[in-house]
Write a protein that holds these residues in place. Structure first.
Motif, PDB file in Angstrom:
ATOM      1  N   ALA A 135      -1.764   5.764  34.285  1.00 27.38           N
ATOM      2  CA  ALA A 135      -2.016   6.646  35.426  1.00 27.38           C
ATOM      3  C   ALA A 135      -2.448   8.007  34.925  1.00 27.38           C
ATOM      4  CB  ALA A 135      -0.756   6.784  36.293  1.00 27.38           C
ATOM      5  N   GLY A 136      -3.281   8.680  35.719  1.00 26.64           N
ATOM      6  CA  GLY A 136      -3.728  10.027  35.375  1.00 26.64           C
ATOM      7  C   GLY A 136      -4.149  10.770  36.628  1.00 26.64           C
ATOM      8  N   HIS A 137      -4.280  12.082  36.511  1.00 31.29           N
ATOM      9  CA  HIS A 137      -4.615  12.919  37.657  1.00 31.29           C
ATOM     10  C   HIS A 137      -6.116  12.932  37.942  1.00 31.29           C
ATOM     11  CE1 HIS A 137      -0.789  14.541  38.735  1.00 31.29           C
ATOM     12  NE2 HIS A 137      -0.570  15.094  37.557  1.00 31.29           N
ATOM     13  N   HIS A 138      -6.434  12.977  39.229  1.00 29.45           N
ATOM     14  CA  HIS A 138      -7.807  13.205  39.688  1.00 29.45           C
ATOM     15  C   HIS A 138      -7.865  14.643  40.186  1.00 29.45           C
ATOM     16  CE1 HIS A 138     -11.485  11.432  41.981  1.00 29.45           C
ATOM     17  NE2 HIS A 138     -11.716  12.686  41.593  1.00 29.45           N
ATOM     18  N   MET A 139      -8.592  15.487  39.467  1.00 29.01           N
ATOM     19  CA  MET A 139      -8.653  16.911  39.778  1.00 29.01           C
ATOM     20  C   MET A 139      -9.910  17.231  40.588  1.00 29.01           C
ATOM     21  SD  MET A 139      -5.918  17.910  38.136  1.00 29.01           S
ATOM     22  CE  MET A 139      -6.076  19.689  37.877  1.00 29.01           C
ATOM     23  N   GLN A 140      -9.930  18.421  41.166  1.00 28.30           N
ATOM     24  CA  GLN A 140     -11.145  18.860  41.858  1.00 28.30           C
ATOM     25  C   GLN A 140     -12.274  19.126  40.866  1.00 28.30           C
ATOM     26  OE1 GLN A 140      -9.601  22.099  44.361  1.00 28.30           O
ATOM     27  NE2 GLN A 140      -9.774  20.729  46.122  1.00 28.30           N
ATOM     28  N   ASN A 141     -11.915  19.479  39.643  1.00 24.65           N
ATOM     29  CA  ASN A 141     -12.907  19.569  38.570  1.00 24.65           C
ATOM     30  C   ASN A 141     -13.256  18.148  38.146  1.00 24.65           C
ATOM     31  OD1 ASN A 141     -14.195  19.722  36.026  1.00 24.65           O
ATOM     32  ND2 ASN A 141     -13.234  21.670  35.569  1.00 24.65           N
ATOM     33  N   PRO A 142     -14.493  17.696  38.359  1.00 23.74           N
ATOM     34  CA  PRO A 142     -14.849  16.298  38.119  1.00 23.74           C
ATOM     35  C   PRO A 142     -14.926  15.892  36.655  1.00 23.74           C
ATOM     36  CG  PRO A 142     -16.819  17.539  38.654  1.00 23.74           C
ATOM     37  CD  PRO A 142     -15.654  18.487  38.842  1.00 23.74           C
ATOM     38  N   LYS A 143     -14.707  16.826  35.734  1.00 24.02           N
ATOM     39  CA  LYS A 143     -14.898  16.524  34.323  1.00 24.02           C
ATOM     40  C   LYS A 143     -13.601  16.381  33.542  1.00 24.02           C
ATOM     41  CE  LYS A 143     -19.402  18.835  34.055  1.00 24.02           C
ATOM     42  NZ  LYS A 143     -20.201  19.867  33.350  1.00 24.02           N
ATOM     43  N   ILE A 144     -12.451  16.607  34.174  1.00 19.61           N
ATOM     44  CA  ILE A 144     -11.213  16.609  33.407  1.00 19.61           C
ATOM     45  C   ILE A 144     -10.265  15.499  33.837  1.00 19.61           C
ATOM     46  CG2 ILE A 144     -11.366  19.075  32.920  1.00 19.61           C
ATOM     47  CD1 ILE A 144      -9.314  19.587  35.053  1.00 19.61           C
ATOM     48  N   LEU A 145      -9.385  15.121  32.887  1.00 21.64           N
ATOM     49  CA  LEU A 145      -8.378  14.084  33.080  1.00 21.64           C
ATOM     50  C   LEU A 145      -9.025  12.793  33.578  1.00 21.64           C
ATOM     51  CD1 LEU A 145      -5.454  16.304  34.436  1.00 21.64           C
ATOM     52  CD2 LEU A 145      -5.944  15.611  32.081  1.00 21.64           C
ATOM     53  N   PHE A 146      -8.474  12.174  34.648  1.00 28.34           N
ATOM     54  CA  PHE A 146      -9.032  10.919  35.140  1.00 28.34           C
ATOM     55  C   PHE A 146     -10.085  11.128  36.226  1.00 28.34           C
ATOM     56  CE2 PHE A 146      -6.021   7.105  34.107  1.00 28.34           C
ATOM     57  CZ  PHE A 146      -6.338   7.243  32.771  1.00 28.34           C
ATOM     58  N   SER A 147     -10.472  12.364  36.483  1.00 25.04           N
ATOM     59  CA  SER A 147     -11.478  12.637  37.514  1.00 25.04           C
ATOM     60  C   SER A 147     -12.780  11.865  37.298  1.00 25.04           C
ATOM     61  CB  SER A 147     -11.772  14.134  37.594  1.00 25.04           C
ATOM     62  OG  SER A 147     -10.603  14.875  37.845  1.00 25.04           O
ATOM     63  N   PRO A 148     -13.275  11.735  36.046  1.00 26.28           N
ATOM     64  CA  PRO A 148     -14.539  11.023  35.832  1.00 26.28           C
ATOM     65  C   PRO A 148     -14.496   9.549  36.239  1.00 26.28           C
ATOM     66  CG  PRO A 148     -14.043  12.417  33.938  1.00 26.28           C
ATOM     67  CD  PRO A 148     -12.822  12.398  34.797  1.00 26.28           C
TER      68      PRO A 148
END
Length: 218
Positions: A135-148
């Motif tokens: 599991a990982g976070h989906h951030m508003q920044n599309p380039k970090i953590l699991f957002s991509p």
């Protein structure tokens, strides 16, 4: 009565200093999200590029929590939490070259650790066996953590490394489910899977989950 020249000069300097401080605070508020993203990226990069086999062994021996309901969104304390996470033993790394994902993996689900990486969702998981879940976070920044993962496509390869073990999975299924659907982390008889779980978007209060499933190829 007019103020002495010296006092007038002091007041002008005080006004200028106050304006500069207000400007700095304003810029910080405007770009705080970007600055937070850069900081998380830097901490994550520092961590994932320095994971030794000895560290991975220590990380695997630690106790961990697997209650995903206790995991909190990345907060205003992300700077302090990410610094603490960087000093915590990881168990490995996850790489998805097509999505520019390269993150440390930690044992269990811990709000601090998830500020810079991914966490295992079940105890006693073994790489290349059953359904290995992260599991990982989906951030508003599309380039970090699991957002991509929002841009994940079938056929992309995921590399997982834990200590001396390395496994490659090919993405075969992508879907969105309610947060209550925890069946996605269950083992599937006869299958060697990787399941990545994150929020369906970076919006606060998101209740759907993006599920990316891969099958072992090596």
């Amino acid at each position: 009565m007019a103020q002495p020249p010296k006092q007038q000069r002091w007041l002008k300097w005080a006004e200028r200093i106050l304006l500069v401080l207000l400007l700095v605070v304003g810029i910080t508020l405007v770009f705080s999200s970007q600055l937070e993203g850069y900081w998380i990226q830097w901490q994550s990069h520092q961590k994932v590029t320095n994971i030794s086999q000895r560290e991975a062994q220590r990380g695997k021996k630690k106790d961990a929590s697997y209650n995903y309901q206790n995991v909190q969104a990345v907060s205003e304390n992300a700077v302090l939490e990410s610094e603490k996470a960087r000093k915590t033993d990881a168990i490995g790394s996850i790489q998805i070259p097509d999505l520019n994902i390269n993150l440390p993996i930690f044992k269990g689900l811990n709000s601090e650790n998830l500020t810079i990486g991914a966490g295992t969702m079940k105890p006693n998981q073994n790489l290349g066996e059953g359904n290995y879940t992260l599991a990982g976070h989906h951030m508003q920044n599309p380039k970090i953590l699991f957002s991509p993962l929002a841009e994940a496509k079938k056929g992309q390869v995921v590399k997982i490394k834990t200590g001396t073990q390395t496994a490659h999975y090919k993405i075969t299924k992508i879907k969105v489910v309610p947060e209550t659907d925890v069946s996605v982390i269950n083992d599937v008889p006869g299958k060697k899977l990787l399941t990545l779980v994150t929020c369906a978007s970076g919006n606060p209060g998101e209740t759907r989950r993006l599920i990316v499933i891969g099958e072992l190829i090596e």
